[in-house]
Design a protein around this motif. Sequence first.
Motif, PDB file in Angstrom:
ATOM      1  N   ALA A 115       0.830  -1.207   0.000  1.00  6.78           N
ATOM      2  CA  ALA A 115       0.000   0.000   0.000  1.00  6.78           C
ATOM      3  C   ALA A 115       0.864   1.256   0.000  1.00  6.78           C
ATOM      4  CB  ALA A 115      -0.923  -0.007   1.207  1.00  6.78           C
ATOM      5  N   SER A 116       1.999   1.184   0.689  1.00  6.05           N
ATOM      6  CA  SER A 116       2.906   2.326   0.734  1.00  6.05           C
ATOM      7  C   SER A 116       3.626   2.520  -0.602  1.00  6.05           C
ATOM      8  CB  SER A 116       3.941   2.131   1.846  1.00  6.05           C
ATOM      9  OG  SER A 116       4.898   3.175   1.850  1.00  6.05           O
ATOM     10  N   ARG A 117       4.034   1.415  -1.221  1.00  7.05           N
ATOM     11  CA  ARG A 117       4.791   1.498  -2.475  1.00  7.05           C
ATOM     12  C   ARG A 117       3.897   1.856  -3.660  1.00  7.05           C
ATOM     13  NH1 ARG A 117       9.879  -0.597  -3.897  1.00  7.05           N
ATOM     14  NH2 ARG A 117      10.146  -0.975  -6.145  1.00  7.05           N
ATOM     15  N   TYR A 118       2.661   1.325  -3.658  1.00 10.71           N
ATOM     16  CA  TYR A 118       1.749   1.548  -4.785  1.00 10.71           C
ATOM     17  C   TYR A 118       0.488   2.254  -4.276  1.00 10.71           C
ATOM     18  CZ  TYR A 118       4.821  -2.000  -6.754  1.00 10.71           C
ATOM     19  OH  TYR A 118       5.921  -2.708  -7.165  1.00 10.71           O
ATOM     20  N   GLN A 119       0.675   3.473  -3.817  1.00 12.51           N
ATOM     21  CA  GLN A 119      -0.425   4.215  -3.214  1.00 12.51           C
ATOM     22  C   GLN A 119      -1.551   4.447  -4.211  1.00 12.51           C
ATOM     23  OE1 GLN A 119       0.822   7.764  -1.142  1.00 12.51           O
ATOM     24  NE2 GLN A 119       2.642   6.768  -0.295  1.00 12.51           N
ATOM     25  N   GLN A 121      -3.294   2.472  -5.844  1.00 10.77           N
ATOM     26  CA  GLN A 121      -3.263   1.597  -7.011  1.00 10.77           C
ATOM     27  C   GLN A 121      -3.599   0.169  -6.575  1.00 10.77           C
ATOM     28  OE1 GLN A 121       0.884   2.883  -8.150  1.00 10.77           O
ATOM     29  NE2 GLN A 121      -0.038   2.982 -10.184  1.00 10.77           N
ATOM     30  N   PRO A 122      -4.841  -0.085  -6.166  1.00 11.62           N
ATOM     31  CA  PRO A 122      -5.193  -1.396  -5.633  1.00 11.62           C
ATOM     32  C   PRO A 122      -5.000  -2.534  -6.635  1.00 11.62           C
ATOM     33  CG  PRO A 122      -7.166  -0.063  -6.037  1.00 11.62           C
ATOM     34  CD  PRO A 122      -5.993   0.845  -6.161  1.00 11.62           C
ATOM     35  N   GLU A 123      -5.228  -2.266  -7.922  1.00  8.92           N
ATOM     36  CA  GLU A 123      -5.031  -3.318  -8.923  1.00  8.92           C
ATOM     37  C   GLU A 123      -3.559  -3.708  -9.041  1.00  8.92           C
ATOM     38  OE1 GLU A 123      -6.781  -0.581  -9.468  1.00  8.92           O
ATOM     39  OE2 GLU A 123      -8.845  -1.247  -9.897  1.00  8.92           O
ATOM     40  N   VAL A 124      -2.685  -2.703  -8.982  1.00  8.82           N
ATOM     41  CA  VAL A 124      -1.244  -2.974  -9.036  1.00  8.82           C
ATOM     42  C   VAL A 124      -0.818  -3.776  -7.820  1.00  8.82           C
ATOM     43  CG1 VAL A 124       1.061  -1.947  -9.123  1.00  8.82           C
ATOM     44  CG2 VAL A 124      -0.822  -0.890 -10.382  1.00  8.82           C
ATOM     45  N   GLN A 125      -1.303  -3.396  -6.652  1.00 11.30           N
ATOM     46  CA  GLN A 125      -0.976  -4.131  -5.427  1.00 11.30           C
ATOM     47  C   GLN A 125      -1.393  -5.593  -5.541  1.00 11.30           C
ATOM     48  OE1 GLN A 125      -2.391  -2.140  -1.808  1.00 11.30           O
ATOM     49  NE2 GLN A 125      -2.324  -0.183  -2.907  1.00 11.30           N
TER      50      GLN A 125
END
Length: 312
Positions: A115-119, A121-125
């Motif tokens: 969540a911190s790295r891909y703020q 961007q839930p699909e990317v996570q």
Amino acid sequence: MLTDDADIPVIDRATLDRVIAVANGKGGVGKTTLAANVAGLAAADDAQVLVVDLNGQGNLSLDLGIRNTDVDDDGEALAEAIVQGAALKPVRGVRPRLDVCVGGTAIGHLPALLASRYQLQPEVQALQLAVSLQQVAGQYDLVVIDSPPENPPLQQLALAATRWLAVPVRSDRASINDGLGGIARQFALVRKRVNPALELLGVVLFASGSSSKAIRREVRRDVEAVLGAEAPMFTTVVRHSEAVAKQARDRGLLVHELEQEAANNPAFWKLRTGEADRSQVVSATSASVAEDLAGLTREMFGRMADLEGAGA
């Protein structure tokens, strides 16, 4: 290709065709037992297998007998690979033809790290395990993912990286209504947003009274109430034995390996005279549970082949 958005990873779904995730929204229903033993049986039958422990408890290491050994890094290598989008680096040869990505405490920190790295961007996570897994999946005939209960972000990671979902349940209503219902919601969400290839392979019943047809009918009715009338259930029911489960985990053996150990049970007269201890005795029920797990594994592979042939 999933999307034209350059920020979303492109996943080659063909590389993940032989990935099975074992999941349920509730704990204590047989997920790790199923994942470890299906993987171990497939490897014993000459398949090259990878099993991924996506669980902060890391109980797969107990089942495979590698807890607190030199290869047990408490999930750090797996977590790092997923966060970085790097290829997974499994522990090789835990059994012949069986490799493992070790789970543990570090996996529990993954949702916050992603969540911190891909703020925002839930699909990317959700796709980060798929990114890492597709880089090594071609080395294996089968990949099995053991997912955690009651942790939607980790469940989404598992479901976004898999082709097939197997759901173990017990006969109690909480296991079905809460556990099955919870994973069904994650299944629908992931399939809609990031993994349209995801399919439900089937629901497997773990039960103490596996011979009871009434229990089977009741469970099927409850499962269909949650998933709908077309919910696929496996014919094989896996008998649950506390003695077998404890002995297998205490010894770090899979159930078919525990069954083989039963051949070395001490003679009854040695137990009576005190020359042997009852802790050395392997439960005779291990043979029945091993038979159930072997039958289920065959049924799972048969259903996969049928669905692939039908173009599912």
